[in-house]
Design a protein around this motif. Structure first.
Motif, mmCIF file in Angstrom:
data_model
loop_
_atom_site.group_PDB
_atom_site.id
_atom_site.type_symbol
_atom_site.label_atom_id
_atom_site.label_comp_id
_atom_site.label_asym_id
_atom_site.label_seq_id
_atom_site.Cartn_x
_atom_site.Cartn_y
_atom_site.Cartn_z
ATOM 1 N N LEU A 152 -22.569 -20.562 50.033
ATOM 2 C CA LEU A 152 -21.122 -20.384 50.102
ATOM 3 C C LEU A 152 -20.757 -20.470 51.578
ATOM 4 C CD1 LEU A 152 -18.348 -19.591 48.828
ATOM 5 C CD2 LEU A 152 -19.044 -17.194 49.167
ATOM 6 N N THR A 153 -19.810 -21.326 51.906
ATOM 7 C CA THR A 153 -19.360 -21.458 53.297
ATOM 8 C C THR A 153 -17.956 -20.902 53.406
ATOM 9 O OG1 THR A 153 -20.682 -23.467 53.562
ATOM 10 C CG2 THR A 153 -18.975 -23.060 55.204
ATOM 11 N N ILE A 154 -17.802 -19.974 54.341
ATOM 12 C CA ILE A 154 -16.508 -19.335 54.586
ATOM 13 C C ILE A 154 -16.187 -19.401 56.072
ATOM 14 C CG2 ILE A 154 -16.685 -17.775 52.601
ATOM 15 C CD1 ILE A 154 -17.399 -15.556 54.661
ATOM 16 N N MET A 155 -14.937 -19.151 56.377
ATOM 17 C CA MET A 155 -14.497 -19.016 57.754
ATOM 18 C C MET A 155 -13.906 -17.624 57.874
ATOM 19 S SD MET A 155 -13.817 -20.865 60.698
ATOM 20 C CE MET A 155 -13.470 -22.531 60.199
ATOM 21 N N PRO A 156 -14.550 -16.746 58.661
ATOM 22 C CA PRO A 156 -13.971 -15.412 58.847
ATOM 23 C C PRO A 156 -12.586 -15.523 59.488
ATOM 24 C CG PRO A 156 -16.216 -15.508 59.683
ATOM 25 C CD PRO A 156 -15.804 -16.911 59.375
ATOM 26 N N GLY B 85 -23.531 -10.775 53.377
ATOM 27 C CA GLY B 85 -22.707 -11.826 53.972
ATOM 28 C C GLY B 85 -21.348 -11.320 54.409
ATOM 29 N N ASN B 86 -21.246 -10.010 54.627
ATOM 30 C CA ASN B 86 -19.987 -9.347 54.993
ATOM 31 C C ASN B 86 -18.917 -9.464 53.911
ATOM 32 O OD1 ASN B 86 -20.756 -8.245 57.466
ATOM 33 N ND2 ASN B 86 -20.357 -10.172 58.526
ATOM 34 N N LEU B 87 -19.342 -9.645 52.661
ATOM 35 C CA LEU B 87 -18.420 -9.709 51.531
ATOM 36 C C LEU B 87 -18.827 -8.692 50.483
ATOM 37 C CD1 LEU B 87 -18.229 -13.600 51.164
ATOM 38 C CD2 LEU B 87 -16.463 -12.101 52.112
ATOM 39 N N ASP B 88 -17.912 -8.372 49.582
ATOM 40 C CA ASP B 88 -18.223 -7.506 48.443
ATOM 41 C C ASP B 88 -18.300 -8.378 47.192
ATOM 42 O OD1 ASP B 88 -18.360 -5.248 50.029
ATOM 43 O OD2 ASP B 88 -16.312 -4.607 49.598
ATOM 44 N N TRP B 89 -19.262 -8.065 46.330
ATOM 45 C CA TRP B 89 -19.606 -8.913 45.186
ATOM 46 C C TRP B 89 -19.508 -8.102 43.900
ATOM 47 C CZ3 TRP B 89 -21.160 -13.854 46.758
ATOM 48 C CH2 TRP B 89 -21.432 -13.993 48.112
ATOM 49 N N GLU B 90 -18.711 -8.563 42.956
ATOM 50 C CA GLU B 90 -18.595 -7.889 41.665
ATOM 51 C C GLU B 90 -19.010 -8.863 40.562
ATOM 52 O OE1 GLU B 90 -15.353 -5.368 39.071
ATOM 53 O OE2 GLU B 90 -14.608 -6.866 40.469
ATOM 54 N N HIS B 91 -20.005 -8.484 39.782
ATOM 55 C CA HIS B 91 -20.536 -9.271 38.665
ATOM 56 C C HIS B 91 -21.185 -10.589 39.109
ATOM 57 C CE1 HIS B 91 -18.843 -6.327 36.051
ATOM 58 N NE2 HIS B 91 -17.593 -6.650 36.361
ATOM 59 N N VAL B 92 -21.684 -10.614 40.340
ATOM 60 C CA VAL B 92 -22.495 -11.736 40.817
ATOM 61 C C VAL B 92 -23.934 -11.218 40.872
ATOM 62 C CG1 VAL B 92 -22.913 -13.410 42.662
ATOM 63 C CG2 VAL B 92 -20.569 -12.642 42.181
ATOM 64 N N SER C 51 -14.619 -7.442 52.872
ATOM 65 C CA SER C 51 -15.182 -6.097 53.015
ATOM 66 C C SER C 51 -14.583 -5.431 54.249
ATOM 67 C CB SER C 51 -16.703 -6.191 53.174
ATOM 68 O OG SER C 51 -17.013 -6.818 54.410
ATOM 69 N N ALA C 52 -15.005 -4.207 54.513
ATOM 70 C CA ALA C 52 -14.534 -3.507 55.710
ATOM 71 C C ALA C 52 -14.908 -4.299 56.963
ATOM 72 C CB ALA C 52 -15.118 -2.102 55.759
ATOM 73 N N ALA C 53 -16.076 -4.937 56.948
ATOM 74 C CA ALA C 53 -16.523 -5.716 58.103
ATOM 75 C C ALA C 53 -15.753 -7.026 58.259
ATOM 76 C CB ALA C 53 -18.022 -6.013 57.983
ATOM 77 N N MET C 54 -15.253 -7.570 57.154
ATOM 78 C CA MET C 54 -14.507 -8.825 57.183
ATOM 79 C C MET C 54 -13.491 -8.800 56.036
ATOM 80 S SD MET C 54 -15.842 -12.769 57.068
ATOM 81 C CE MET C 54 -16.773 -12.464 55.580
ATOM 82 N N PRO C 55 -12.304 -8.234 56.279
ATOM 83 C CA PRO C 55 -11.337 -8.070 55.195
ATOM 84 C C PRO C 55 -10.776 -9.377 54.629
ATOM 85 C CG PRO C 55 -10.671 -6.811 57.153
ATOM 86 C CD PRO C 55 -11.874 -7.601 57.516
ATOM 87 N N ARG C 56 -10.650 -10.403 55.473
ATOM 88 C CA ARG C 56 -10.064 -11.677 55.035
ATOM 89 C C ARG C 56 -10.940 -12.835 55.493
ATOM 90 N NH1 ARG C 56 -6.037 -8.414 56.731
ATOM 91 N NH2 ARG C 56 -4.514 -7.827 55.165
ATOM 92 N N PHE C 57 -10.858 -13.922 54.744
ATOM 93 C CA PHE C 57 -11.676 -15.093 55.044
ATOM 94 C C PHE C 57 -11.024 -16.324 54.438
ATOM 95 C CE2 PHE C 57 -13.041 -13.207 51.087
ATOM 96 C CZ PHE C 57 -13.261 -14.283 50.237
ATOM 97 N N PRO D 53 -32.170 -10.497 36.518
ATOM 98 C CA PRO D 53 -30.956 -10.478 37.342
ATOM 99 C C PRO D 53 -30.610 -9.079 37.854
ATOM 100 C CG PRO D 53 -30.619 -11.792 35.376
ATOM 101 C CD PRO D 53 -31.922 -11.086 35.198
ATOM 102 N N ILE D 54 -30.239 -9.034 39.132
ATOM 103 C CA ILE D 54 -29.776 -7.798 39.755
ATOM 104 C C ILE D 54 -28.478 -8.101 40.503
ATOM 105 C CG2 ILE D 54 -32.036 -6.692 39.933
ATOM 106 C CD1 ILE D 54 -32.195 -7.599 42.824
ATOM 107 N N PRO D 55 -27.571 -7.127 40.600
ATOM 108 C CA PRO D 55 -26.303 -7.368 41.299
ATOM 109 C C PRO D 55 -26.522 -7.674 42.780
ATOM 110 C CG PRO D 55 -26.178 -5.368 39.973
ATOM 111 C CD PRO D 55 -27.614 -5.796 39.998
ATOM 112 N N VAL D 56 -25.738 -8.617 43.294
ATOM 113 C CA VAL D 56 -25.738 -8.876 44.732
ATOM 114 C C VAL D 56 -25.085 -7.656 45.378
ATOM 115 C CG1 VAL D 56 -24.832 -10.345 46.575
ATOM 116 C CG2 VAL D 56 -25.630 -11.384 44.441
ATOM 117 N N PRO D 57 -25.712 -7.076 46.394
ATOM 118 C CA PRO D 57 -25.163 -5.840 46.973
ATOM 119 C C PRO D 57 -23.895 -6.089 47.786
ATOM 120 C CG PRO D 57 -27.120 -6.546 48.185
ATOM 121 C CD PRO D 57 -26.977 -7.463 47.007
ATOM 122 N N ASN D 58 -22.967 -5.147 47.679
ATOM 123 C CA ASN D 58 -21.768 -5.206 48.505
ATOM 124 C C ASN D 58 -22.162 -5.222 49.974
ATOM 125 O OD1 ASN D 58 -19.896 -5.347 46.469
ATOM 126 N ND2 ASN D 58 -19.597 -3.139 46.363
ATOM 127 N N GLY D 59 -21.435 -5.979 50.756
ATOM 128 C CA GLY D 59 -21.724 -6.107 52.176
ATOM 129 C C GLY D 59 -22.607 -7.302 52.500
#
Length: 179
Positions: free
Chosen positions: A173-177, A42-49, A95-101, A34-40
């Motif tokens: 994961l399906t999101i709506m920016p 899918g335009n999201l930030d990931w902690e402990h994924v 993230s900076a690229a997509m703050p809300r979703f 296992p390796i951390p999913v990098p921030n950014g």
């Protein structure tokens, strides 16, 4: 003619603004541990994924191989929780690229054995909703409540069950920016 062109442009922008984003994990590097999913991603930030190729990793459980891709991501489980207890819970943030979703749905399973996972949605540090889902090691699609609306953080908490740390495996994961 100009009015028609303007109307077409407005409609095109409306369609693009409301387009769902399907995040898959097939573009992540297959890893034998296992390796951390990098921030950014899918335009999201990931902690402990974490991401992993379940066919290469001896620690994967039966719920890791039910998805369409060679790489799956996960939260929790004995591998993570025993060595880093704070990592038993995870956060997906704007993230900076997509703050809300808007969180819409996810294709998930439990990694090792049936368990419950709680998703908690936040906007500007205020909880806007939470939902428990019962997971098995079979892939299933869960729909997040539409009442959550736009959020900037989604916390994930797999519960302990059967003497084991809970886990959740994400296939999509399906999101709506936010428009």
């Amino acid at each position: 003619m100009k009015k028609i062109a303007l109307l077409v442009c407005i409609l095109a922008l409306a369609v693009c603004a409301s387009a769902q984003t399907l995040i898959t994990f097939s573009n992540l590097t297959p890893s034998s541990s296992p390796i951390p999913v990098p921030n950014g991603y899918g335009n999201l930030d990931w902690e402990h994924v974490h991401s992993v190729d379940p066919l290469l990793w001896a620690g994967s459980g039966p719920g890791f191989t039910n998805g369409p891709d060679a790489v799956s991501t996960f939260v929790g489980g004995n591998y993570v929780c025993i060595f880093q207890p704070a990592a038993c819970k995870a956060t997906i943030s704007g993230s900076a690229a997509m703050p809300r979703f808007q969180a819409q749905s996810a294709s998930v399973s439990a990694g090792y054995q049936q368990n419950v996972v709680t998703f908690v949605a936040y906007l500007a540090g205020v909880e806007v909703g939470r939902q428990d889902f019962n997971l098995t090691v079979t892939n299933q699609v869960i729909d997040f409540p539409t009442t959550w609306g736009t959020i900037d953080q989604l916390k994930i908490w797999p519960h302990v069950g059967g003497g084991q740390f809970g886990s959740v495996v994400f296939y999509t994961l399906t999101i709506m920016p936010e428009p």
